[in-house]
Design a protein around this motif. Structure first.
Motif, PDB file in Angstrom:
ATOM      1  N   GLU A 172       0.966  -1.269   0.260  1.00 27.85           N
ATOM      2  CA  GLU A 172       0.162   0.066  -0.075  1.00 27.85           C
ATOM      3  C   GLU A 172       0.857   1.075   0.193  1.00 27.85           C
ATOM      4  O   GLU A 172       1.734   1.058   0.700  1.00 27.85           O
ATOM      5  CB  GLU A 172      -0.814   0.160   1.359  1.00 27.85           C
ATOM      6  N   GLY A 173       0.513   2.165  -0.714  1.00 31.22           N
ATOM      7  CA  GLY A 173       1.339   3.429  -0.892  1.00 31.22           C
ATOM      8  C   GLY A 173       2.415   3.433  -1.797  1.00 31.22           C
ATOM      9  O   GLY A 173       3.021   4.378  -1.849  1.00 31.22           O
ATOM     10  N   GLN A 174       2.778   2.457  -2.419  1.00 30.11           N
ATOM     11  CA  GLN A 174       3.942   2.172  -3.469  1.00 30.11           C
ATOM     12  C   GLN A 174       3.452   2.144  -4.536  1.00 30.11           C
ATOM     13  O   GLN A 174       2.084   1.979  -5.184  1.00 30.11           O
ATOM     14  CB  GLN A 174       4.659   0.762  -3.010  1.00 30.11           C
ATOM     15  N   PRO A 175       4.384   2.700  -5.721  1.00 26.11           N
ATOM     16  CA  PRO A 175       3.687   2.655  -6.997  1.00 26.11           C
ATOM     17  C   PRO A 175       3.559   1.436  -7.523  1.00 26.11           C
ATOM     18  O   PRO A 175       4.310   0.349  -7.074  1.00 26.11           O
ATOM     19  CB  PRO A 175       4.880   3.337  -7.634  1.00 26.11           C
ATOM     20  N   ILE A 176       2.726   1.320  -8.538  1.00 22.21           N
ATOM     21  CA  ILE A 176       2.322   0.023  -9.116  1.00 22.21           C
ATOM     22  C   ILE A 176       2.883  -0.044 -10.712  1.00 22.21           C
ATOM     23  O   ILE A 176       2.639   1.018 -11.288  1.00 22.21           O
ATOM     24  CB  ILE A 176       0.899  -0.276  -9.223  1.00 22.21           C
ATOM     25  N   SER A 206      -2.302   4.986 -11.151  1.00 24.73           N
ATOM     26  CA  SER A 206      -3.698   5.705 -11.136  1.00 24.73           C
ATOM     27  C   SER A 206      -4.837   4.771 -11.442  1.00 24.73           C
ATOM     28  O   SER A 206      -5.663   4.919 -11.278  1.00 24.73           O
ATOM     29  CB  SER A 206      -3.497   6.910 -12.001  1.00 24.73           C
ATOM     30  N   GLY A 207      -4.542   3.678 -11.924  1.00 26.42           N
ATOM     31  CA  GLY A 207      -5.467   2.582 -12.286  1.00 26.42           C
ATOM     32  C   GLY A 207      -5.249   1.535 -11.254  1.00 26.42           C
ATOM     33  O   GLY A 207      -5.621   0.221 -11.485  1.00 26.42           O
ATOM     34  N   LYS A 208      -5.076   1.974  -9.931  1.00 28.02           N
ATOM     35  CA  LYS A 208      -5.170   0.856  -8.905  1.00 28.02           C
ATOM     36  C   LYS A 208      -6.260   0.053  -8.827  1.00 28.02           C
ATOM     37  O   LYS A 208      -6.212  -1.114  -8.262  1.00 28.02           O
ATOM     38  CB  LYS A 208      -4.546   1.371  -7.666  1.00 28.02           C
ATOM     39  N   GLU A 209      -7.514   0.730  -9.288  1.00 25.33           N
ATOM     40  CA  GLU A 209      -8.861  -0.155  -9.013  1.00 25.33           C
ATOM     41  C   GLU A 209      -8.529  -1.563  -9.755  1.00 25.33           C
ATOM     42  O   GLU A 209      -9.206  -2.584  -9.589  1.00 25.33           O
ATOM     43  CB  GLU A 209      -9.981   0.540  -9.041  1.00 25.33           C
ATOM     44  N   PHE A 210      -7.769  -1.463 -11.005  1.00 26.16           N
ATOM     45  CA  PHE A 210      -7.546  -2.481 -11.921  1.00 26.16           C
ATOM     46  C   PHE A 210      -6.255  -3.324 -11.589  1.00 26.16           C
ATOM     47  O   PHE A 210      -6.335  -4.551 -11.716  1.00 26.16           O
ATOM     48  CB  PHE A 210      -7.286  -1.936 -13.445  1.00 26.16           C
ATOM     49  N   TYR A 211      -5.124  -2.597 -11.013  1.00 23.62           N
ATOM     50  CA  TYR A 211      -3.994  -3.301 -10.953  1.00 23.62           C
ATOM     51  C   TYR A 211      -3.552  -3.371  -9.320  1.00 23.62           C
ATOM     52  O   TYR A 211      -2.511  -4.121  -9.483  1.00 23.62           O
ATOM     53  CB  TYR A 211      -2.798  -2.449 -11.702  1.00 23.62           C
ATOM     54  N   GLY A 212      -4.108  -2.756  -8.601  1.00 21.65           N
ATOM     55  CA  GLY A 212      -3.787  -3.015  -7.088  1.00 21.65           C
ATOM     56  C   GLY A 212      -3.835  -4.413  -6.470  1.00 21.65           C
ATOM     57  O   GLY A 212      -4.590  -5.218  -7.308  1.00 21.65           O
ATOM     58  N   LYS A 213      -3.537  -4.479  -5.226  1.00 21.29           N
ATOM     59  CA  LYS A 213      -3.741  -5.602  -4.471  1.00 21.29           C
ATOM     60  C   LYS A 213      -5.164  -6.176  -4.595  1.00 21.29           C
ATOM     61  O   LYS A 213      -5.971  -5.452  -4.123  1.00 21.29           O
ATOM     62  CB  LYS A 213      -3.195  -5.677  -3.126  1.00 21.29           C
ATOM     63  N   GLY A 214      -5.390  -7.354  -5.040  1.00 22.32           N
ATOM     64  CA  GLY A 214      -6.689  -7.988  -4.998  1.00 22.32           C
ATOM     65  C   GLY A 214      -7.795  -7.316  -6.313  1.00 22.32           C
ATOM     66  O   GLY A 214      -8.910  -7.816  -6.513  1.00 22.32           O
ATOM     67  N   ALA A 215      -7.081  -6.546  -7.198  1.00 20.74           N
ATOM     68  CA  ALA A 215      -7.833  -6.123  -8.325  1.00 20.74           C
ATOM     69  C   ALA A 215      -7.904  -7.076  -9.432  1.00 20.74           C
ATOM     70  O   ALA A 215      -6.877  -7.869  -9.497  1.00 20.74           O
ATOM     71  CB  ALA A 215      -7.064  -4.856  -8.779  1.00 20.74           C
ATOM     72  N   PRO A 216      -8.640  -6.989 -10.341  1.00 16.09           N
ATOM     73  CA  PRO A 216      -8.924  -8.210 -11.695  1.00 16.09           C
ATOM     74  C   PRO A 216      -7.469  -8.459 -12.316  1.00 16.09           C
ATOM     75  O   PRO A 216      -6.986  -9.303 -12.629  1.00 16.09           O
ATOM     76  CB  PRO A 216      -9.658  -7.281 -12.567  1.00 16.09           C
ATOM     77  N   TYR A 217      -6.505  -7.302 -12.324  1.00 11.17           N
ATOM     78  CA  TYR A 217      -5.485  -7.322 -13.328  1.00 11.17           C
ATOM     79  C   TYR A 217      -3.919  -7.260 -12.613  1.00 11.17           C
ATOM     80  O   TYR A 217      -3.095  -6.969 -13.120  1.00 11.17           O
ATOM     81  CB  TYR A 217      -5.320  -6.356 -14.378  1.00 11.17           C
ATOM     82  N   VAL A 247       8.061  -0.180 -19.346  1.00 12.17           N
ATOM     83  CA  VAL A 247       7.629  -0.282 -17.980  1.00 12.17           C
ATOM     84  C   VAL A 247       6.707   1.225 -17.728  1.00 12.17           C
ATOM     85  O   VAL A 247       7.166   2.284 -17.745  1.00 12.17           O
ATOM     86  CB  VAL A 247       8.902  -0.070 -16.903  1.00 12.17           C
ATOM     87  N   PHE A 248       5.532   0.665 -17.310  1.00 13.91           N
ATOM     88  CA  PHE A 248       4.553   1.996 -17.025  1.00 13.91           C
ATOM     89  C   PHE A 248       4.126   2.087 -15.646  1.00 13.91           C
ATOM     90  O   PHE A 248       4.110   0.870 -14.908  1.00 13.91           O
ATOM     91  CB  PHE A 248       3.227   1.544 -17.833  1.00 13.91           C
ATOM     92  N   ASP A 249       3.976   3.085 -14.930  1.00 14.45           N
ATOM     93  CA  ASP A 249       3.424   3.484 -14.093  1.00 14.45           C
ATOM     94  C   ASP A 249       1.963   3.190 -13.870  1.00 14.45           C
ATOM     95  O   ASP A 249       1.391   4.361 -14.330  1.00 14.45           O
ATOM     96  CB  ASP A 249       3.870   4.709 -13.229  1.00 14.45           C
ATOM     97  N   VAL A 250       1.261   2.300 -13.430  1.00  9.67           N
ATOM     98  CA  VAL A 250      -0.297   2.138 -13.455  1.00  9.67           C
ATOM     99  C   VAL A 250      -0.687   2.653 -12.225  1.00  9.67           C
ATOM    100  O   VAL A 250      -1.971   2.083 -11.943  1.00  9.67           O
ATOM    101  CB  VAL A 250      -0.614   0.804 -13.902  1.00  9.67           C
ATOM    102  N   ALA A 281      -1.181   5.790 -24.143  1.00  8.58           N
ATOM    103  CA  ALA A 281      -2.127   6.858 -23.871  1.00  8.58           C
ATOM    104  C   ALA A 281      -2.479   7.379 -22.380  1.00  8.58           C
ATOM    105  O   ALA A 281      -2.923   8.461 -22.142  1.00  8.58           O
ATOM    106  CB  ALA A 281      -3.562   6.736 -24.626  1.00  8.58           C
ATOM    107  N   LYS A 282      -2.579   6.376 -21.564  1.00  4.91           N
ATOM    108  CA  LYS A 282      -3.106   6.717 -20.117  1.00  4.91           C
ATOM    109  C   LYS A 282      -1.958   6.763 -18.871  1.00  4.91           C
ATOM    110  O   LYS A 282      -2.155   7.371 -17.840  1.00  4.91           O
ATOM    111  CB  LYS A 282      -4.136   5.467 -19.866  1.00  4.91           C
ATOM    112  N   TYR A 283      -0.802   5.933 -19.317  1.00  2.00           N
ATOM    113  CA  TYR A 283      -0.020   5.841 -18.039  1.00  2.00           C
ATOM    114  C   TYR A 283       1.373   6.233 -18.371  1.00  2.00           C
ATOM    115  O   TYR A 283       1.846   5.889 -19.662  1.00  2.00           O
ATOM    116  CB  TYR A 283       0.048   4.206 -17.570  1.00  2.00           C
ATOM    117  N   PRO A 284       2.169   6.978 -17.487  1.00  3.34           N
ATOM    118  CA  PRO A 284       3.458   7.144 -17.587  1.00  3.34           C
ATOM    119  C   PRO A 284       4.511   6.124 -17.864  1.00  3.34           C
ATOM    120  O   PRO A 284       4.600   5.203 -17.070  1.00  3.34           O
ATOM    121  CB  PRO A 284       3.867   8.184 -16.565  1.00  3.34           C
ATOM    122  N   ILE A 285       5.497   6.302 -18.615  1.00  9.72           N
ATOM    123  CA  ILE A 285       6.433   5.644 -18.811  1.00  9.72           C
ATOM    124  C   ILE A 285       7.596   5.880 -17.789  1.00  9.72           C
ATOM    125  O   ILE A 285       8.035   6.890 -17.669  1.00  9.72           O
ATOM    126  CB  ILE A 285       7.269   5.525 -20.186  1.00  9.72           C
TER     127      ILE A 285
END
Length: 114
Positions: free
Chosen positions: A2-6, A19-30, A14-17, A77-81
């Motif tokens: 928690e609190g660390q970049p994904i 901002s999409g932690k609801e998709f990529y965070g712990k327990g999220a679908p992706y 390598v993308f910093d996702v 388009a969505k995530y910083p490299i």
């Protein structure tokens, strides 16, 4: 954590996702895609552990097109490299890949040191 970049990598980028932690965070679908180069999984729309690799050997034309579409229209388009995998910037013998070209991205300007 928690609190660390994904981070996740697709096609060696390598993308910093975070901002999409609801998709990529712990327990999220992706979440299975994060922390590695998941190019094959993205191309196949698969979360199978065997597909969570950089290896695109044997992918169909349709899967390769899907990969390019998702890479350009979602990730770039969505995530910083934030970086590149060693497979992208180095040759197999560890020498610099002289053909390496950083990705263009609207979020920032790539510096000359790349």
């Amino acid at each position: 954590q928690e609190g660390q970049p994904i981070y996740l990598a697709v096609k060696g980028v390598v993308f910093d996702v975070t901002s999409g932690k609801e998709f990529y965070g712990k327990g999220a679908p992706y979440n299975a895609l994060v922390g590695k180069d998941s190019t094959r999984g993205v191309a196949k729309m698969s979360l199978d552990p065997a597909d969570l690799t950089h290896d695109i050997t044997g992918l169909t034309e349709e899967e390769l097109k899907s990969l390019d579409d998702i890479f350009n229209n979602v990730y770039k388009a969505k995530y910083p490299i934030v970086g590149y995998t060693s497979r992208r910037i180095l040759n197999e013998d560890g020498s610099p890949n002289l053909d390496f070209k950083p990705e263009d991205q609207p979020h920032f300007n790539v510096k000359d040191e790349f």
